[in-house]
Design a protein around this motif. Structure first.
Motif, mmCIF file in Angstrom:
data_model
loop_
_atom_site.group_PDB
_atom_site.id
_atom_site.type_symbol
_atom_site.label_atom_id
_atom_site.label_comp_id
_atom_site.label_asym_id
_atom_site.label_seq_id
_atom_site.Cartn_x
_atom_site.Cartn_y
_atom_site.Cartn_z
ATOM 1 N N VAL A 24 8.634 17.875 66.688
ATOM 2 C CA VAL A 24 8.832 17.501 68.087
ATOM 3 C C VAL A 24 7.474 17.245 68.728
ATOM 4 C CG1 VAL A 24 11.000 18.772 68.318
ATOM 5 C CG2 VAL A 24 8.860 19.889 68.912
ATOM 6 N N SER A 25 7.449 16.356 69.704
ATOM 7 C CA SER A 25 6.176 16.015 70.331
ATOM 8 C C SER A 25 6.168 16.474 71.781
ATOM 9 C CB SER A 25 5.944 14.507 70.250
ATOM 10 O OG SER A 25 6.987 13.823 70.903
ATOM 11 N N GLY A 26 4.994 16.416 72.370
ATOM 12 C CA GLY A 26 4.850 16.762 73.778
ATOM 13 C C GLY A 26 4.361 18.173 73.988
ATOM 14 N N GLU A 27 3.847 18.400 75.177
ATOM 15 C CA GLU A 27 3.366 19.731 75.553
ATOM 16 C C GLU A 27 4.544 20.675 75.702
ATOM 17 O OE1 GLU A 27 0.135 20.895 76.076
ATOM 18 O OE2 GLU A 27 -0.398 19.027 75.080
ATOM 19 N N ARG A 28 4.352 21.906 75.305
ATOM 20 C CA ARG A 28 5.404 22.930 75.369
ATOM 21 C C ARG A 28 4.860 24.191 76.015
ATOM 22 N NH1 ARG A 28 10.100 20.469 73.335
ATOM 23 N NH2 ARG A 28 9.179 18.675 72.342
ATOM 24 N N LYS A 29 5.725 24.879 76.718
ATOM 25 C CA LYS A 29 5.422 26.235 77.171
ATOM 26 C C LYS A 29 6.121 27.165 76.189
ATOM 27 C CE LYS A 29 6.040 29.661 80.674
ATOM 28 N NZ LYS A 29 7.028 30.211 81.569
ATOM 29 N N PHE A 30 5.365 28.063 75.577
ATOM 30 C CA PHE A 30 5.912 28.996 74.597
ATOM 31 C C PHE A 30 5.935 30.396 75.188
ATOM 32 C CE2 PHE A 30 4.030 25.556 72.155
ATOM 33 C CZ PHE A 30 5.079 25.232 71.306
ATOM 34 N N THR A 31 7.009 31.104 74.933
ATOM 35 C CA THR A 31 7.142 32.478 75.394
ATOM 36 C C THR A 31 7.390 33.380 74.199
ATOM 37 O OG1 THR A 31 8.105 31.698 77.484
ATOM 38 C CG2 THR A 31 8.427 34.028 76.915
ATOM 39 N N PRO A 32 6.537 34.370 73.965
ATOM 40 C CA PRO A 32 6.779 35.330 72.890
ATOM 41 C C PRO A 32 7.993 36.198 73.245
ATOM 42 C CG PRO A 32 4.468 35.350 73.551
ATOM 43 C CD PRO A 32 5.226 34.579 74.593
ATOM 44 N N ILE A 33 8.933 36.293 72.323
ATOM 45 C CA ILE A 33 10.195 36.996 72.598
ATOM 46 C C ILE A 33 10.593 37.872 71.410
ATOM 47 C CG2 ILE A 33 10.996 35.181 74.157
ATOM 48 C CD1 ILE A 33 12.583 35.525 70.726
ATOM 49 N N ILE A 34 11.651 38.635 71.627
ATOM 50 C CA ILE A 34 12.281 39.452 70.581
ATOM 51 C C ILE A 34 13.772 39.143 70.576
ATOM 52 C CG2 ILE A 34 12.901 41.820 69.930
ATOM 53 C CD1 ILE A 34 10.202 42.714 71.067
ATOM 54 N N VAL A 35 14.343 39.047 69.392
ATOM 55 C CA VAL A 35 15.794 38.959 69.222
ATOM 56 C C VAL A 35 16.227 40.230 68.512
ATOM 57 C CG1 VAL A 35 17.695 37.737 68.096
ATOM 58 C CG2 VAL A 35 15.830 36.435 69.158
ATOM 59 N N LYS A 36 17.206 40.919 69.085
ATOM 60 C CA LYS A 36 17.670 42.199 68.545
ATOM 61 C C LYS A 36 18.899 42.015 67.660
ATOM 62 C CE LYS A 36 15.895 44.633 72.576
ATOM 63 N NZ LYS A 36 16.182 45.544 73.695
ATOM 64 N N ASN A 37 19.072 42.971 66.762
ATOM 65 C CA ASN A 37 20.224 43.038 65.847
ATOM 66 C C ASN A 37 20.282 41.856 64.882
ATOM 67 O OD1 ASN A 37 21.168 45.561 66.827
ATOM 68 N ND2 ASN A 37 21.931 44.487 68.634
ATOM 69 N N TYR A 38 19.103 41.378 64.516
ATOM 70 C CA TYR A 38 18.929 40.381 63.466
ATOM 71 C C TYR A 38 17.752 40.804 62.592
ATOM 72 C CZ TYR A 38 22.097 36.645 64.890
ATOM 73 O OH TYR A 38 23.220 35.890 65.165
ATOM 74 N N ARG A 39 17.822 40.453 61.308
ATOM 75 C CA ARG A 39 16.724 40.701 60.372
ATOM 76 C C ARG A 39 16.197 39.354 59.882
ATOM 77 N NH1 ARG A 39 18.201 44.944 56.397
ATOM 78 N NH2 ARG A 39 20.102 43.738 56.435
ATOM 79 N N ARG A 40 14.846 39.237 59.816
ATOM 80 C CA ARG A 40 14.193 38.037 59.265
ATOM 81 C C ARG A 40 13.886 38.315 57.787
ATOM 82 N NH1 ARG A 40 9.734 36.394 62.900
ATOM 83 N NH2 ARG A 40 9.200 38.563 62.651
ATOM 84 N N LEU A 41 14.271 37.371 56.935
ATOM 85 C CA LEU A 41 14.025 37.552 55.504
ATOM 86 C C LEU A 41 13.893 36.201 54.813
ATOM 87 C CD1 LEU A 41 17.376 38.753 53.854
ATOM 88 C CD2 LEU A 41 17.225 37.816 56.136
ATOM 89 N N PHE A 42 13.180 36.205 53.711
ATOM 90 C CA PHE A 42 12.984 34.986 52.917
ATOM 91 C C PHE A 42 14.032 34.951 51.815
ATOM 92 C CE2 PHE A 42 8.859 35.038 54.949
ATOM 93 C CZ PHE A 42 8.540 33.696 55.060
ATOM 94 N N ASN A 43 15.241 34.516 52.155
ATOM 95 C CA ASN A 43 16.322 34.503 51.170
ATOM 96 C C ASN A 43 17.004 33.148 51.048
ATOM 97 O OD1 ASN A 43 17.786 34.431 53.563
ATOM 98 N ND2 ASN A 43 19.320 35.884 52.876
ATOM 99 N N LEU A 44 16.368 32.105 51.558
ATOM 100 C CA LEU A 44 16.981 30.782 51.557
ATOM 101 C C LEU A 44 16.246 29.874 50.566
ATOM 102 C CD1 LEU A 44 18.284 29.038 54.690
ATOM 103 C CD2 LEU A 44 17.072 27.709 53.003
ATOM 104 N N LEU A 45 16.994 29.197 49.703
ATOM 105 C CA LEU A 45 16.438 28.319 48.674
ATOM 106 C C LEU A 45 16.757 26.863 49.011
ATOM 107 C CD1 LEU A 45 15.101 27.837 45.921
ATOM 108 C CD2 LEU A 45 17.318 28.240 44.867
ATOM 109 N N PRO A 46 15.839 26.173 49.715
ATOM 110 C CA PRO A 46 16.081 24.766 50.064
ATOM 111 C C PRO A 46 15.974 23.858 48.832
ATOM 112 C CG PRO A 46 14.368 25.754 51.450
ATOM 113 C CD PRO A 46 14.606 26.679 50.308
ATOM 114 N N ASP A 47 16.831 22.856 48.773
ATOM 115 C CA ASP A 47 16.814 21.916 47.648
ATOM 116 C C ASP A 47 15.521 21.102 47.590
ATOM 117 O OD1 ASP A 47 19.380 22.705 46.959
ATOM 118 O OD2 ASP A 47 20.350 21.062 48.043
ATOM 119 N N HIS A 48 14.907 20.842 48.737
ATOM 120 C CA HIS A 48 13.752 19.943 48.773
ATOM 121 C C HIS A 48 12.409 20.648 48.591
ATOM 122 C CE1 HIS A 48 13.945 21.438 52.896
ATOM 123 N NE2 HIS A 48 12.711 21.020 53.066
ATOM 124 N N TYR A 49 12.374 21.971 48.519
ATOM 125 C CA TYR A 49 11.122 22.692 48.319
ATOM 126 C C TYR A 49 10.671 22.583 46.863
ATOM 127 C CZ TYR A 49 10.643 25.288 52.766
ATOM 128 O OH TYR A 49 10.435 25.650 54.063
#
Length: 196
Positions: A24-49
């Motif tokens: 995406v292009s253009g200037e952005r305002k970014f806000t650091p946030i937290i999402v609760k009751n979710y876990r981040r993990l590296f478990n996805l195998l993309p076909d194009h990687y």
């Protein structure tokens, strides 16, 4: 979409503004946030990687970041506004995920910020792997996310490390890569390698 815009949360390679800028292009305002009751993990195998083979020679270093519902867990990310054109581009980039709506909270204050959109893969998707012997993160994806996270602040980067797991959902990514931290900060080399 109010004013044809929604709030999107980046939690992996989208933490790095250069990577987001590839979509995406253009200037952005970014806000650091937290999402609760979710876990981040590296478990996805993309076909194009294409596998890195930095630590293993068996083509298993090819995983992408994902999030999954998990009571009592949380992850940090960057929220930003996206218009219809941005969403079209982001949806194409994040084609292995569905866009879900979840509440999010300010990283510093914990204040509720309303609803946002996150990209999460369906739990029954064929491209999810939960075995670290069969799937490790793509090196580039770790570097992009960690460098992006630590650019925000030391506290934000440390939370990224403390809330990011390997494919099994139990092993912290930072524990597995603790002997390679300096290499995981080498954004210039990784950007050059992947732009070839």
């Amino acid at each position: 979409m109010e004013n044809n815009k929604v709030i999107i949360v980046g939690f992996g390679t989208l933490l790095l503004q250069e990577s987001l800028g590839d979509t995406v292009s253009g200037e952005r305002k970014f806000t650091p946030i937290i999402v609760k009751n979710y876990r981040r993990l590296f478990n996805l195998l993309p076909d194009h990687y294409e596998a890195d083979n930095r630590l293993r020679e068996n083509y298993t270093e090819i995983g992408a970041a994902n999030i999954e519902p998990a009571e009592g867990f949380e992850f940090n990310g960057l929220s930003f506004e996206a218009n219809a054109s941005d969403l079209e581009n982001l949806d194409a980039r994040e084609r292995y995920y569905k866009r879900s709506v979840v509440p999010h909270y300010d990283f510093e204050t914990g204040e509720a910020l309303g609803m946002c959109h996150v990209y999460e893969s369906p739990l029954d998707a064929r491209w999810l792997i939960r075995d670290t012997d069969k799937l490790l993160p793509l090196w580039r994806d770790i570097v992009y996310a960690r460098v992006g996270a630590y650019r925000i602040s030391e506290a934000f980067g440390k939370m990224y490390d403390a809330t990011t797991y390997l494919a099994d959902g139990k092993t912290l990514m930072i524990d597995y890569y603790k002997e390679h931290l300096e290499a995981l900060e080498d954004l210039d080399t990784v950007r050059t390698q992947y732009q070839k």
